[in-house]
Design an enzyme around this catalytic site. Structure first.
Site, PDB file in Angstrom:
ATOM      1  CD  GLU A   1      -5.814   7.003 -13.143  1.00 14.16           C
ATOM      2  OE1 GLU A   1      -5.563   5.878 -13.344  1.00 14.16           O
ATOM      3  OE2 GLU A   1      -6.279   7.287 -11.297  1.00 14.16           O
TER       4      GLU A   1
ATOM      5  CG  HIS B   1      -6.229   3.292 -16.574  1.00 12.21           C
ATOM      6  ND1 HIS B   1      -5.297   2.443 -16.171  1.00 12.21           N
ATOM      7  CD2 HIS B   1      -6.839   3.656 -16.091  1.00 12.21           C
ATOM      8  CE1 HIS B   1      -4.941   2.898 -15.000  1.00 12.21           C
ATOM      9  NE2 HIS B   1      -5.492   4.198 -15.220  1.00 12.21           N
TER      10      HIS B   1
ATOM     11  CB  CYS C   1       0.303  -0.953 -18.641  1.00 17.27           C
ATOM     12  SG  CYS C   1      -1.343  -1.658 -18.561  1.00 17.27           S
TER      13      CYS C   1
HETATM   14  O1  SUG Z   1      -2.413   1.816 -11.653  1.00 21.16           O
HETATM   15  N1  SUG Z   1      -1.112  -0.493 -10.814  1.00 21.16           N
HETATM   16  C1  SUG Z   1      -1.330   0.036 -11.660  1.00 21.16           C
HETATM   17  C2  SUG Z   1      -1.550  -0.157 -13.186  1.00 21.16           C
HETATM   18  C3  SUG Z   1      -1.284   0.343 -14.419  1.00 21.16           C
HETATM   19  C4  SUG Z   1      -1.377   0.270 -15.120  1.00 21.16           C
HETATM   20  N2  SUG Z   1      -1.400   1.023 -16.234  1.00 21.16           N
HETATM   21  C5  SUG Z   1      -3.000   0.710 -17.750  1.00 21.16           C
HETATM   22  N3  SUG Z   1      -3.828   0.176 -17.682  1.00 21.16           N
HETATM   23  N4  SUG Z   1      -2.678   2.107 -18.356  1.00 21.16           N
HETATM   24  C6  SUG Z   1      -2.847   0.476 -12.197  1.00 21.16           C
HETATM   25  O2  SUG Z   1      -3.373  -0.107 -11.171  1.00 21.16           O
HETATM   26  C7  SUG Z   1      -0.403  -1.925  -8.801  1.00 21.16           C
HETATM   27  C8  SUG Z   1       0.196  -1.647  -6.825  1.00 21.16           C
HETATM   28  C9  SUG Z   1       0.327  -2.428  -6.895  1.00 21.16           C
HETATM   29  O3  SUG Z   1      -0.455  -2.876  -6.292  1.00 21.16           O
HETATM   30  O4  SUG Z   1       2.008  -2.865  -5.719  1.00 21.16           O
HETATM   31  C10 SUG Z   1      -1.174  -0.932  -9.474  1.00 21.16           C
HETATM   32  O5  SUG Z   1      -0.626   0.509  -9.140  1.00 21.16           O
END
Ligand code: SUG
Length: 453
Positions: free
Chosen positions: A176, A255, A374
């Site tokens: 990731e 994460h 993020c």
């Molecule tokens: O991968 N949310 C992302 C958020 C990523 C956050 N990034 C970090 N922590 N670096 C994920 O979970 C949700 C999309 C939705 O539900 O429509 C989403 O993909």
């Protein structure tokens, strides 16, 4: 010794199809906001406002473009055939969850785009880049191919930049990106130690010592982190691999950047960030050339639930010329009493370089579990490397004004799940991206711009 390396934060521009689809298991905000009406225009403007605020405060700021969504190619690969309209209509009728996934604007969270090793730490003195395979969810697995093209278009010069393939997209090498990687050092231009945080071990998990989360999936494997370090040629003295605390993952910490953030010699973390807290700190201390400055937040000050809802640790920790650091936190931290108190009494008043807190409103992204950290990919670059960047990806006042006008021209201010099947949305999105790739001077990076795609 002062060097000319600086950290440039490349923020992801929020795409025109930003919506709430409840796609991410283990991401509490995504799971609880699925089905809400989103405002893509506000989301993109909030992201741009953060970029502008940091640029104006003197931090170099870059921009990465969103991806082509809806991903009609992905729908066709899944057997939906016919004209674009027909493909969208069939997907909406037969598989609405798949349609939502191929519309996600999730590439905005560029902390998951790739893992990078600055040239300072690489034996060939080039910046090394590995796009994350994001194989743990279908909507994010659609990102790496375009991400690789975008990064290759901006970090183009092979004399300075080395690109590696994403790891095999299979559970054993689930990767990731930078969200699970922290480079600690005396100063950005000094040698770094790379802290890789993983949630599970793919091989040898049957051993008694193995501990895994019970409720939510662990997205990063030890084997993936080790492979990235190997691709980048990092040696044992430059790396630390630490397991994330399974209780944190089960509380919604999907994460490491939801529970810890590092910058220079400072590691700000929650006491339940790492399974072996003392062992992780000891190894970092042994390998770092500068004294480590751990800033530990105990669970009695901020519970795991408050850490997850406020995203205190999903902050950007930025270096200032006078040696102090600024913490850029999401607005939700101000709304949480124990978090706000900890910020004032424990972090700002404590013996550490954090001297300032800046609050940024990124609520549209936060509702999908994406805070300030993020939304950005950290890239430590020398002045020569900054000069070698291709395209127009570094933000200045003129580019900011152009991007705001571009958003205002193309983005809707309301997007409900049922709007995703609208063929007009797909057409609007392509028109916007075509214009954006010219604005950023990155050439043809999207499938619709490529011959035969
Ligand atoms: O991968 N949310 C992302 C958020 C990523 C956050 N990034 C970090 N922590 N670096 C994920 O979970 C949700 C999309 C939705 O539900 O429509 C989403 O993909």
């Amino acid at each position: 010794m002062k060097t000319d390396y600086r950290e440039v934060n490349f923020d992801g521009l929020v795409g025109p199809t930003h919506n709430y689809a409840g796609l991410a298991l283990g991401n509490v905000a995504s799971m609880s906001h699925g089905g809400l009406v989103a405002n893509p225009r506000e989301a993109a403007l909030q992201g741009l406002a953060k970029m502008k605020a940091l640029m104006e405060a003197g931090y170099p700021q870059g921009v990465l473009p969103p991806q082509q969504r809806p991903d009609l190619g992905a729908l066709r690969a899944l057997g939906f055939a016919g004209s674009d309209e027909r493909v969208l209509a069939r997907a909406a009728g037969e598989a609405p969850q798949i349609l939502r996934a191929v519309c996600s604007a999730s590439s905005m969270w560029t902390a998951n785009a790739a893992t990078l090793t600055p040239s300072r730490d690489a034996s060939d003195r080039r910046l090394h880049v590995t796009p994350a395979n994001l194989q743990s969810s279908f909507h994010r697995f659609l990102e790496p191919a375009t991400t690789a093209r975008v990064l290759a278009a901006i970090f183009r010069d092979p004399a300075h930049f080395a690109h590696h393939p994403a790891l095999p997209a299979t559970p054993a090498f689930s990767d990731e990106g930078a969200a699970n990687h922290t480079r600690l050092c005396a100063d950005h231009g000094e040698p770094g130690v790379h802290l890789y945080v993983y949630g599970r071990q793919a091989f040898g998990w049957e051993s008694e010592a193995s501990v895994a989360p019970k409720r939510y999936p662990a997205r990063q494997t030890l084997e993936a982190s080790q492979a990235v370090a190997r691709q980048h040629g990092l040696g044992e003295l430059q790396t630390v691999f630490a397991q994330q605390h399974p209780d944190a993952i089960d509380a919604g910490v999907f994460h490491n950047d939801v529970i810890a953030v590092g910058n220079g010699p400072v590691l700000l973390y929650h006491e339940l960030a790492f399974l072996d807290e003392p062992g992780t700190l000891d190894e970092l201390r042994n390998k770092l050339t500068a004294p480590l400055i751990p800033v530990r937040v105990p669970a009695e000050a901020v519970s795991l639930a408050d850490a997850v809802s406020s995203y205190l640790f999903n902050s950007q920790l930025l270096s200032n010329p006078d040696g102090s650091m600024t913490l850029v936190v999401p607005g939700e931290c101000q709304e949480n009493e124990s978090v706000w108190r900890t910020l004032q009494d424990h972090l700002l008043a404590g013996h550490n370089p954090i001297g300032d807190v800046v609050v940024q409103d990124v609520k549209q992204s936060m509702r999908n579990g994406g805070g300030p950290a993020c939304l950005r990919l950290r890239v430590v670059l020398s002045s020569g490397e900054r000069a070698a960047l291709a395209g127009h990806a570094l933000l200045d006042d003129a580019l900011y004004a152009e991007l705001v006008a571009w958003v205002e021209r193309h983005y809707r201010d309301r997007l409900a799940p049922e709007d995703l099947a609208d063929p007009q949305l797909a057409a609007e999105s392509l028109a916007a991206l075509d214009e954006l790739s010219r604005l950023l001077e990155i050439g043809s990076v999207y499938p619709f711009q490529m011959a035969g795609a």
